[in-house]
Design a protein around this motif. Structure first.
Motif, PDB file in Angstrom:
ATOM      1  N   ALA A  23      30.944  -5.837  24.332  1.00 40.16           N
ATOM      2  CA  ALA A  23      31.802  -6.989  24.590  1.00 40.16           C
ATOM      3  C   ALA A  23      30.974  -8.242  24.798  1.00 40.16           C
ATOM      4  O   ALA A  23      29.898  -8.195  25.405  1.00 40.16           O
ATOM      5  CB  ALA A  23      32.669  -6.732  25.817  1.00 40.16           C
ATOM      6  N   SER A  24      31.475  -9.363  24.308  1.00 40.19           N
ATOM      7  CA  SER A  24      30.805 -10.640  24.517  1.00 40.19           C
ATOM      8  C   SER A  24      31.820 -11.770  24.422  1.00 40.19           C
ATOM      9  O   SER A  24      32.907 -11.599  23.867  1.00 40.19           O
ATOM     10  CB  SER A  24      29.691 -10.853  23.483  1.00 40.19           C
ATOM     11  OG  SER A  24      30.224 -10.895  22.176  1.00 40.19           O
ATOM     12  N   SER A  27      34.213 -12.807  30.407  1.00 42.75           N
ATOM     13  CA  SER A  27      33.644 -12.214  31.618  1.00 42.75           C
ATOM     14  C   SER A  27      34.073 -10.752  31.734  1.00 42.75           C
ATOM     15  O   SER A  27      34.998 -10.407  32.483  1.00 42.75           O
ATOM     16  CB  SER A  27      34.083 -13.007  32.841  1.00 42.75           C
ATOM     17  OG  SER A  27      33.605 -14.331  32.773  1.00 42.75           O
ATOM     18  N   PHE A  28      33.379  -9.931  31.024  1.00 46.45           N
ATOM     19  CA  PHE A  28      33.717  -8.506  30.912  1.00 46.45           C
ATOM     20  C   PHE A  28      33.997  -7.831  32.260  1.00 46.45           C
ATOM     21  O   PHE A  28      34.987  -7.105  32.390  1.00 46.45           O
ATOM     22  CB  PHE A  28      32.597  -7.792  30.169  1.00 46.45           C
ATOM     23  CG  PHE A  28      32.782  -6.310  30.021  1.00 46.45           C
ATOM     24  CD1 PHE A  28      32.152  -5.420  30.891  1.00 46.45           C
ATOM     25  CD2 PHE A  28      33.562  -5.785  29.005  1.00 46.45           C
ATOM     26  CE1 PHE A  28      32.298  -4.053  30.758  1.00 46.45           C
ATOM     27  CE2 PHE A  28      33.727  -4.416  28.862  1.00 46.45           C
ATOM     28  CZ  PHE A  28      33.088  -3.551  29.735  1.00 46.45           C
ATOM     29  N   PRO A  29      33.165  -8.018  33.290  1.00 51.88           N
ATOM     30  CA  PRO A  29      33.394  -7.287  34.551  1.00 51.88           C
ATOM     31  C   PRO A  29      34.736  -7.585  35.207  1.00 51.88           C
ATOM     32  O   PRO A  29      35.182  -6.817  36.074  1.00 51.88           O
ATOM     33  CB  PRO A  29      32.230  -7.736  35.438  1.00 51.88           C
ATOM     34  CG  PRO A  29      31.179  -8.167  34.490  1.00 51.88           C
ATOM     35  CD  PRO A  29      31.926  -8.794  33.356  1.00 51.88           C
ATOM     36  N   ARG A  71      32.614   2.602  31.939  1.00 51.97           N
ATOM     37  CA  ARG A  71      32.135   1.265  31.620  1.00 51.97           C
ATOM     38  C   ARG A  71      30.831   0.989  32.347  1.00 51.97           C
ATOM     39  O   ARG A  71      30.563   1.565  33.402  1.00 51.97           O
ATOM     40  CB  ARG A  71      33.182   0.216  31.975  1.00 51.97           C
ATOM     41  CG  ARG A  71      33.474   0.070  33.443  1.00 51.97           C
ATOM     42  CD  ARG A  71      34.715  -0.813  33.689  1.00 51.97           C
ATOM     43  NE  ARG A  71      34.499  -2.175  33.233  1.00 51.97           N
ATOM     44  CZ  ARG A  71      35.508  -3.048  33.036  1.00 51.97           C
ATOM     45  NH1 ARG A  71      36.760  -2.670  33.249  1.00 51.97           N
ATOM     46  NH2 ARG A  71      35.237  -4.276  32.642  1.00 51.97           N
ATOM     47  N   ASN A  73      29.291  -2.456  33.579  1.00 44.70           N
ATOM     48  CA  ASN A  73      29.506  -3.896  33.688  1.00 44.70           C
ATOM     49  C   ASN A  73      28.210  -4.686  33.565  1.00 44.70           C
ATOM     50  O   ASN A  73      28.235  -5.858  33.174  1.00 44.70           O
ATOM     51  CB  ASN A  73      30.214  -4.231  34.997  1.00 44.70           C
ATOM     52  CG  ASN A  73      31.695  -3.883  34.953  1.00 44.70           C
ATOM     53  OD1 ASN A  73      32.262  -3.618  33.889  1.00 44.70           O
ATOM     54  ND2 ASN A  73      32.329  -3.858  36.115  1.00 44.70           N
ATOM     55  N   ASN A  76      27.902  -4.953  29.809  1.00 45.33           N
ATOM     56  CA  ASN A  76      29.112  -5.362  29.075  1.00 45.33           C
ATOM     57  C   ASN A  76      29.502  -4.324  28.021  1.00 45.33           C
ATOM     58  O   ASN A  76      29.804  -4.655  26.870  1.00 45.33           O
ATOM     59  CB  ASN A  76      28.911  -6.728  28.409  1.00 45.33           C
ATOM     60  CG  ASN A  76      28.984  -7.879  29.394  1.00 45.33           C
ATOM     61  OD1 ASN A  76      29.106  -7.651  30.601  1.00 45.33           O
ATOM     62  ND2 ASN A  76      28.887  -9.085  28.893  1.00 45.33           N
ATOM     63  N   ARG A  77      29.511  -3.069  28.427  1.00 43.66           N
ATOM     64  CA  ARG A  77      29.794  -1.974  27.524  1.00 43.66           C
ATOM     65  C   ARG A  77      30.928  -1.105  28.073  1.00 43.66           C
ATOM     66  O   ARG A  77      31.012  -0.832  29.268  1.00 43.66           O
ATOM     67  CB  ARG A  77      28.568  -1.099  27.310  1.00 43.66           C
ATOM     68  CG  ARG A  77      27.457  -1.764  26.485  1.00 43.66           C
ATOM     69  CD  ARG A  77      27.829  -1.843  25.009  1.00 43.66           C
ATOM     70  NE  ARG A  77      26.795  -2.499  24.230  1.00 43.66           N
ATOM     71  CZ  ARG A  77      25.889  -1.861  23.515  1.00 43.66           C
ATOM     72  NH1 ARG A  77      25.906  -0.534  23.462  1.00 43.66           N
ATOM     73  NH2 ARG A  77      24.981  -2.530  22.841  1.00 43.66           N
TER      74      ARG A  77
END
Length: 128
Positions: A23-24, A27-29, A71, A73, A76-77
């Protein structure tokens, strides 16, 4: 926003796979994340969802205990471990980003309509 799913392929029944989603651009977390799948001629269905911290996880009705979502964090995966694959698991698997406004860390959603960003999917084909 980019969601890049990978790790799919042609496998035999009984094999295991680990799907990943990079992910990019957001703000994934802070986002609930989910995996969905769509088989030929069928509607997209929820596979698994995970809360923003990973404390809460849920699985779709058609998914048995062979699936595990997780996940990272820091990276970002998003991941989906699938064990003992069956021919019925053949589908395109999508990762998606859901709500970011939940007040509790363990909340998640399996509703497709709650998801805002979608990746392009990775094909999983299981031969029997």
């Amino acid at each position: 926003v980019q969601l890049q799913a990978f790790g799919g392929g042609l496998v035999q029944a009984g094999d295991s796979l680990r799907l990943s989603c990079a992910a990019s651009g957001f703000s994934f977390p802070y986002y609930v994340m989910g995996w969905f799948r769509q088989a030929p001629g069928k509607e997209r269905e929820p596979v698994a969802a995970i809360s923003r911290t990973g404390d809460g996880t849920g699985y779709g009705d058609s998914v048995k205990d062979r699936f595990t979502i997780s996940r990272d964090n820091a990276k970002n995966r998003l991941y989906l471990q699938i064990n003992n694959l069956e021919s019925e698991d053949t589908a395109v698997y999508f990762c998606a980003a859901g709500p970011s406004n939940y007040k509790t860390d363990n909340r998640y959603t399996l509703s497709t309509n709650d998801y805002l960003y979608w990746g392009q999917g990775t094909q999983v084909t299981v031969s029997s």
